[in-house]
Every structure is written in structure tokens, then in C-alpha cells.
Design an enzyme around this catalytic site. Structure first.
Site, PDB file in Angstrom:
ATOM      1  N   LYS A 143      14.023 -13.281  77.453  1.00 27.42           N
ATOM      2  CA  LYS A 143      14.031 -11.826  77.633  1.00 27.42           C
ATOM      3  C   LYS A 143      14.777 -11.158  76.488  1.00 27.42           C
ATOM      4  O   LYS A 143      14.240 -10.318  75.797  1.00 27.42           O
ATOM      5  CB  LYS A 143      14.694 -11.451  78.964  1.00 27.42           C
ATOM      6  CG  LYS A 143      14.250 -12.259  80.180  1.00 27.42           C
ATOM      7  CD  LYS A 143      12.874 -11.857  80.666  1.00 27.42           C
ATOM      8  CE  LYS A 143      12.248 -12.798  81.675  1.00 27.42           C
ATOM      9  NZ  LYS A 143      13.039 -13.283  82.768  1.00 27.42           N
ATOM     10  N   ASP A 171      23.364 -14.304  87.078  1.00 25.47           N
ATOM     11  CA  ASP A 171      22.120 -14.499  86.341  1.00 25.47           C
ATOM     12  C   ASP A 171      21.964 -13.270  85.443  1.00 25.47           C
ATOM     13  O   ASP A 171      21.778 -12.161  85.924  1.00 25.47           O
ATOM     14  CB  ASP A 171      20.962 -14.602  87.338  1.00 25.47           C
ATOM     15  CG  ASP A 171      19.593 -14.680  86.665  1.00 25.47           C
ATOM     16  OD1 ASP A 171      19.532 -14.665  85.418  1.00 25.47           O
ATOM     17  OD2 ASP A 171      18.589 -14.758  87.403  1.00 25.47           O
ATOM     18  N   TRP A 175      14.503 -12.400  91.786  1.00 21.32           N
ATOM     19  CA  TRP A 175      15.233 -13.525  91.193  1.00 21.32           C
ATOM     20  C   TRP A 175      16.430 -13.913  92.040  1.00 21.32           C
ATOM     21  O   TRP A 175      16.736 -15.100  92.190  1.00 21.32           O
ATOM     22  CB  TRP A 175      15.634 -13.205  89.757  1.00 21.32           C
ATOM     23  CG  TRP A 175      14.414 -12.987  88.887  1.00 21.32           C
ATOM     24  CD1 TRP A 175      14.033 -11.819  88.300  1.00 21.32           C
ATOM     25  CD2 TRP A 175      13.409 -13.961  88.545  1.00 21.32           C
ATOM     26  NE1 TRP A 175      12.860 -12.010  87.616  1.00 21.32           N
ATOM     27  CE2 TRP A 175      12.452 -13.293  87.744  1.00 21.32           C
ATOM     28  CE3 TRP A 175      13.224 -15.309  88.839  1.00 21.32           C
ATOM     29  CZ2 TRP A 175      11.328 -13.949  87.222  1.00 21.32           C
ATOM     30  CZ3 TRP A 175      12.107 -15.966  88.318  1.00 21.32           C
ATOM     31  CH2 TRP A 175      11.179 -15.287  87.524  1.00 21.32           C
TER      32      TRP A 175
HETATM   33  C1  LIG Z   1      12.822 -14.239  83.933  1.00 21.53           C
HETATM   34  C2  LIG Z   1      13.987 -14.353  84.829  1.00 21.53           C
HETATM   35  C3  LIG Z   1      14.332 -15.551  85.445  1.00 21.53           C
HETATM   36  C4  LIG Z   1      13.507 -16.815  85.278  1.00 21.53           C
HETATM   37  O1  LIG Z   1      13.832 -17.394  84.086  1.00 21.53           O
HETATM   38  P1  LIG Z   1      13.183 -18.799  83.651  1.00 21.53           P
HETATM   39  O2  LIG Z   1      13.904 -19.049  82.358  1.00 21.53           O
HETATM   40  O3  LIG Z   1      11.728 -18.566  83.495  1.00 21.53           O
HETATM   41  O4  LIG Z   1      13.510 -19.791  84.683  1.00 21.53           O
HETATM   42  C5  LIG Z   1      15.443 -15.593  86.232  1.00 21.53           C
HETATM   43  N1  LIG Z   1      16.202 -14.503  86.431  1.00 21.53           N
HETATM   44  C6  LIG Z   1      15.902 -13.318  85.869  1.00 21.53           C
HETATM   45  C7  LIG Z   1      16.781 -12.140  86.105  1.00 21.53           C
HETATM   46  C8  LIG Z   1      14.787 -13.202  85.055  1.00 21.53           C
HETATM   47  O5  LIG Z   1      14.479 -12.023  84.491  1.00 21.53           O
END
Ligand SMILES: *Cc1c(COP(=O)(O)O)cnc(C)c1O
Length: 362
Positions: free
Chosen positions: A197, A173, A104
């Protein structure tokens, strides 16, 4: 209720607290006495105003922040934030530092590249397949922000402590560990998390942004890609994803009122992770893939002695009511995602299954 539900260890979309799902179900046809469903009402109604405002207020209380931070609910997932951050904050000769700790982070860096925004990758753990969180990183004092991924969903690592970036605001993030532990928000200029998540269903991304960051934004961005649009309209410039926002509101309420806040949430998450890692550390059959000091409390990644056994493990687990244990397709192996909503009892069941599987196959 005689509903069949497995122990869900999916990485995302992932398990939600059962009381939340039950409340969604019981209020689905007639939302708060309005004789319509939450998915049928206007986002301009006072009923929905109450939902989003309560979600914002709960986020502020849980993160211990005031009006200096704005809480937004946006679409496009965390993936759009990879592009929006550099678009909004990196003009006029400004640059950012990025730390690459996995898939990511790599994607976040790629968006800065595509947009031709100045950035440095100041540290990376790619040399050992992202099995650790880099230490003693030298951040640039004049960077506009330092971007990290607080929890690496695929590689199973997590920042136990956030890095010292001096006065440079961190953008993180937090898709896979948002609201899993208390945060000192004063370090952060912005945090963001795709909800699917740890916060709710897919379809909404929570963004918490400090007011100072808004001052960096240039005019001329497309309206939907300018954070100021969403701040000024309380995330309702266009039709927001009402149902995911409502579910997030219930999850936040569950964290506040049932769990007792983020310190209690963290205790429970530590207890679950200790049980699982502790068991694996005591056997050679299961081998966690992350360095000990970098282990994720949310995504526990591990290997078995062979790929054949891993396949069998995942299949046998399903037969025993344990789902979602296959590792990400890019890394293989196994992964148990034990987000906020995974109960201690479910992790106990997993460990019991792992013991039996080892006995029969070890
Ligand atoms: C799943 C995930 C993403 C992607 O998220 P989307 O909402 O599908 O764009 C980005 N960063 C991390 C750490 C993730 O686990």
C-alpha cells in the site's frame, strides 16, 4: 522519458514514487556496479547486507526508535501477522483486546479465534457499517496487547489519535498508513504493514517489534512463525524477498531525503486529503462515507447519487487518465487511495475531473 502513466489511485498494490521507480529501472541490470541485477545477487552478499541494514536504519530514524525495537522484513503479508501475533504472545493464560473497525480487523480477530487464543472484542463500529472509529473504549488493564487497525483501507476510516490503553502495548496493523505520519512509538509493542500500500511492491511485510514482546514467546512454535528467529537472523533466516526489500529501502530514502521525514509527509498527506474532502463537502453530488472525525487521509471512500452514476464515473475517469477509483468489491461505491506516493497534482487533476463530471451528470 515518453512513458505513458496514469494518475494511479489504486488501493494496493498502489502507486510508488516515480523517482523510486526510475532508480529501480536505472539500476536494474547492474546493481551498484556489481554487474548483476538486485534480483540475481545472493542475499548473503555484503551488497544486500547494505540494502537491508540501510532500510532498517532509515526505519529507526523515521520512527525515532532505537535498539529496543527490532525492524523485520517478513513474508506472508499482513495476513500472516494476524495469526503470528496471537501465536507468539497469547500463551500461559494471557489474553488480548481487539477493536473491530472493518474487514481487516475482522480477519485479525478470526485468526485469534481459529487458534483458540483468549481475546475480547472491546469495541466495534459494525453497527454502522464501520463508518467510524469507536471512542471512549474501555481496555482491560491486564490484557497482553490491544490490537487495532490504524487505517481501514476498505471502509475509509483512520484513527486520528491512538487510544489510551494505559500500560497495555498496542499492536497495530498499519498496512495502509505506515510511514504516512509521525508516530509516538512508545505506545506500541508492535506495528506491521504489508508493503504494497504505502511502502513498496507486494511480497514483504514490515514488522517493528519491541524487545519486551519477545519475552512473551513460548518455545515450540514452528521456526518461521517465531519472531525470535527473524530477530536473531536480521530477517535472513531463509531467503528474504530481496527485490521488495530494496524497493522499500528506496521509498524510505525518498521519504527521508526528498520529502524531509514523516512530519513533512503528514503535511503533504493532509493537504491532499483536505483538497479532496473539502471539495466533496461543498457539493451534494459526492458523499464521503466515513464520519468526519474518522476520515482516512489515505483511502477516501465516497458515493455518488446512484450506482449507475458510480459506474459511469469510474469508466469516464479511466478515459481521462485517472485509474483505480472503483470501491472495494465488498462495499461498492468509489475510493481514491491517496497514499504517500500520490502527488498533490494528481489529486488536483482528480478534483478537476470530478467537477466536470458533476456538471455533466448532476
Ligand atoms: C491490504 C491490507 C491487509 C492485507 O495485507 P496482505 O499483505 O495482503 O496480507 C491487511 N490489513 C490492511 C489494513 C490492509 O490494507
Amino acid at each position: 522519458m515518453s512513458v505513458n502513466r496514469i494518475c494511479n489511485f489504486n488501493a494496493g498494490p498502489a502507486a510508488l514514487p516515480e523517482p523510486v521507480l526510475q532508480e529501480v529501472q536505472s539500476s536494474f541490470l547492474d546493481f551498484q556496479g556489481c554487474c548483476m541485477s538486485i534480483v540475481e545477487i545472493s542475499h548473503r552478499s555484503s551488497i544486500f547486507d547494505d540494502v537491508i541494514n540501510d532500510a532498517v536504519a532509515r526505519t529507526r530514524r523515521l520512527l525515532n526508535i532505537g535498539e529496543e525495537y527490532h525492524v523485520l522484513f517478513l513474508q506472508g503479508g499482513a495476513s500472516l501477522q494476524f495469526a503470528m501475533a496471537p501465536m507468539n504472545f497469547l500463551t500461559d493464560g494471557r489474553f488480548a483486546d481487539y477493536v473491530n473497525t472493518g474487514t481487516w480487523s475482522t480477519k485479525a480477530i478470526k485468526e485469534a479465534q481459529i487458534l483458540k487464543k483468549a481475546h475480547n472484542v472491546v469495541a466495534s463500529s459494525e453497527d454502522r457499517n464501520f463508518a467510524y472509529i469507536p471512542k471512549n473504549i474501555k481496555f482491560n488493564k491486564d490484557a497482553t496487547y490491544a490490537h487495532i487497525t490504524s487505517n481501514n483501507t476498505i471502509k475509509g476510516t483512520q484513527w486520528a489519535h491512538f487510544p489510551d490503553t494505559g500500560d497495555v502495548p498496542i499492536i497495530s496493523d498499519m498496512s495502509s498508513d505506515m510511514m504516512s505520519r509521525p508516530l509516538d512509538m512508545s505506545k506500541f509493542g508492535m506495528i506491521y504493514a504489508g508493503a504494497q500500500k504505502n511502502l513498496g511492491p507486494a511480497g514483504v511485510c514490515m514488522v517493528v517489534i519491541h524487545d519486551d514482546m519477545l519475552k512473551l514467546i513460548p518455545d515450540g512454535l514452528p521456526t518461521m512463525l517465531d519472531y525470535r528467529t527473524h530477530v536473531s537472523k536480521n530477517s535472513m533466516y531463509n531467503t528474504p524477498p530481496c527485490f521488495p526489500i530494496y524497493t522499500v529501502q528506496l521509498v524510505l530514502k525518498w521519504i527521508e531525503e526528498t520529502i524531509g521525514g514523516l512530519a513533512e509527509m503528514e503535511k503533504l498527506n493532509l493537504k491532499k486529503a483536505d483538497l479532496l474532502y473539502g471539495f466533496m463537502d461543498a457539493t451534494d453530488f459526492y458523499r464521503p462515507t466515513a464520519d468526519k472525525d474518522s476520515r482516512s487521509l489515505m483511502n477516501v471512500t465516497f458515493r455518488l447519487p446512484s450506482e449507475e452514476l458510480e459506474k459511469k464515473f469510474v469508466a469516464n475517469a479511466v478515459d481521462n487518465g485517472l485509474g483505480g477509483l472503483k470501491g472495494h468489491r465488498s462495499v461498492g461505491g468509489c475510493r481514491a487511495s491517496i497514499y504517500n506516493a500520490a502527488t498533490y497534482e494528481n489529486v488536483e487533476k482528480l478534483v478537476e475531473f470530478m467537477k466536470v463530471f458533476e456538471k455533466n451528470n448532476g
